[in-house]
Every structure is written in C-alpha cells, then in structure tokens.
Motif scaffolding. Structure first.
Motif, PDB file in Angstrom:
ATOM      1  N   ALA A  82       4.038  31.665 -29.739  1.00 45.69           N
ATOM      2  CA  ALA A  82       2.923  30.731 -29.579  1.00 45.69           C
ATOM      3  C   ALA A  82       2.963  29.621 -30.620  1.00 45.69           C
ATOM      4  O   ALA A  82       2.581  28.480 -30.337  1.00 45.69           O
ATOM      5  N   ALA A  83       3.428  29.939 -31.821  1.00 50.19           N
ATOM      6  CA  ALA A  83       3.499  28.916 -32.875  1.00 50.19           C
ATOM      7  C   ALA A  83       4.457  27.803 -32.476  1.00 50.19           C
ATOM      8  O   ALA A  83       4.200  26.623 -32.724  1.00 50.19           O
ATOM      9  N   ARG A  85       5.120  26.825 -29.428  1.00 50.51           N
ATOM     10  CA  ARG A  85       4.453  26.025 -28.403  1.00 50.51           C
ATOM     11  C   ARG A  85       3.457  25.054 -29.022  1.00 50.51           C
ATOM     12  O   ARG A  85       3.363  23.895 -28.622  1.00 50.51           O
ATOM     13  N   MET A  86       2.716  25.531 -30.007  1.00 52.11           N
ATOM     14  CA  MET A  86       1.752  24.657 -30.677  1.00 52.11           C
ATOM     15  C   MET A  86       2.464  23.545 -31.432  1.00 52.11           C
ATOM     16  O   MET A  86       2.010  22.404 -31.457  1.00 52.11           O
ATOM     17  N   GLU A  87       3.587  23.871 -32.024  1.00 55.96           N
ATOM     18  CA  GLU A  87       4.372  22.888 -32.777  1.00 55.96           C
ATOM     19  C   GLU A  87       4.859  21.770 -31.855  1.00 55.96           C
ATOM     20  O   GLU A  87       4.868  20.601 -32.236  1.00 55.96           O
ATOM     21  N   GLY A  89       3.502  21.016 -28.781  1.00 50.81           N
ATOM     22  CA  GLY A  89       2.412  20.381 -28.051  1.00 50.81           C
ATOM     23  C   GLY A  89       2.363  20.886 -26.622  1.00 50.81           C
ATOM     24  O   GLY A  89       3.397  21.212 -26.034  1.00 50.81           O
ATOM     25  N   SER A  90       1.159  20.950 -26.063  1.00 45.47           N
ATOM     26  CA  SER A  90       0.977  21.605 -24.771  1.00 45.47           C
ATOM     27  C   SER A  90       1.708  20.919 -23.631  1.00 45.47           C
ATOM     28  O   SER A  90       2.252  21.583 -22.736  1.00 45.47           O
TER      29      SER A  90
END
Length: 203
Positions: A82-83, A85-87, A89-90
């Motif tokens: 998940a980190a 993906r957040m890095e 951007g959606s």
C-alpha cells in the motif's frame, strides 16, 4: 461539451466516461459509491476522467516508444504494498493495472540508478528495517534488536530504494506528459483542483 478532454489532440468522448462509470456501478463496489449527481458523484466522475486521460497518455506514449505489453511485469512487481501505491498516487497506480502501462513503466524507468552510497546511508539510518525476525523457543518470532550486517540485507535495501526511485521517476514523467498534452474540458478538472466547485474541505 461532448468530450471529457483532449490528449495529444485526440478528444475523449463523454460516452467513454459514461461507459466506465456504468461498469464501475455494475461491479461489487457499487454499494460504496456516491449517488450520481451529488457533489461526491461528480468527484467520482472527475477521478474516472483522470483514469481515461492517463490510459490515453499511456497508449500514445507506448506507440511513440514502440512499447507493447509483452513481457510486462506483474502489478505486484511494481506496487508491492500500500505504501508503494500511495507513493505513486491513486491515478498512476490504477493505470498500472494495465499490462501496457507496466511495460511503459519499465521503459521510462530503465535508466534509473542509485547513488553510490545510497544503500549504505539508508542502512545507517534504518539498521533494523530489513532485519529478519528472531525465532524463540515457543515457535514464535520476535523483532530483531541487533542490526544485520549490510551485506546480508543489501539486496533488499537495493530493491526497496530502486523501486521507490523508479516510481518517483514514472510519476514525474507522467505529470510532465499530462501537463504538455492534456486539456481537460470544464467540469472534468482533477478532483483535487481547488478551483472546481466540488472541491470543498469539510470537517
């Protein structure tokens, strides 16, 4: 206005956005989606518009660079948690659901390298980050309290830092391509654009 945006001169019809929203509302996610026509519903359409734009950017760039989706890495290879993906951007993370985007990611980030002492400096700052758990007598494991030698964890640190650097490079590249070749129609601004009327910060 009968189009959502133009990407490198090509118009993306509103009908494409309608189709994408319809598919989403027919999926298992339907109960969690906002009601159409509300502020939140319009924000959902803006987000879907960003996905359409990004898919077209990927298609155009892949054509220019001669990239196809053969031998594309898996989504988990590029976005392991998940980190990551957040890095990224959606929107960019959602684009990487498509093999062509993942193959383009590989091409765009092929020249990314780490600085000479970057692995060493990371290990000095985070000595226990990749330390393996320590088994105890009861068959359980506890967190390590002694840092492993650098050579033991160098491959994990290298993969971690290189993955992060590649995601950063791809995000910047995608942002630059979007800035130079995308023109959004009124009403389809980015959901986070403070100039559009549904961008309201609530507590």
């Amino acid at each position: 206005m009968n189009h959502v945006a133009t990407v490198a001169g090509r118009a993306i019809p509103v009908g494409d956005l309608d189709d994408r929203e319809s598919r989403l509302r027919a999926s298992a996610l339907a109960p969690s989606l906002p009601v159409p026509g509300t502020s939140e519903g319009r924000q959902l359409r803006r987000w879907l518009a960003q996905l359409l734009v990004t898919d077209e950017l990927v298609r155009v760039a892949a054509g220019e660079l001669g990239v196809d989706d053969r031998d594309a890495p898996t989504e988990a290879d590029l976005l392991p948690d998940a980190a990551a993906r957040m890095e990224l951007g959606s929107v960019a993370a959602a684009a990487l659901e498509q093999p062509l985007a993942r193959a383009l990611f590989v091409r765009v980030t092929a020249d990314v390298r780490l600085a000479g002492d970057e692995v060493e400096r990371y290990h000095a700052r985070n000595p226990l980050r990749f330390a393996p758990p320590v088994p105890d007598l009861g068959g359980w494991s506890t967190a390590a309290t002694v840092a492993p030698p650098l050579d033991q964890v160098r491959p994990q640190i290298t993969a971690h830092l290189l993955g992060s650097a590649r995601r950063r490079t791809f995000r910047h590249w995608l942002d630059a391509r979007r800035a130079e070749s995308v023109h959004l129609a009124p009403g389809y601004e980015h959901p986070g654009d403070p100039r559009q009327p549904d961008h309201v910060h609530r507590h």
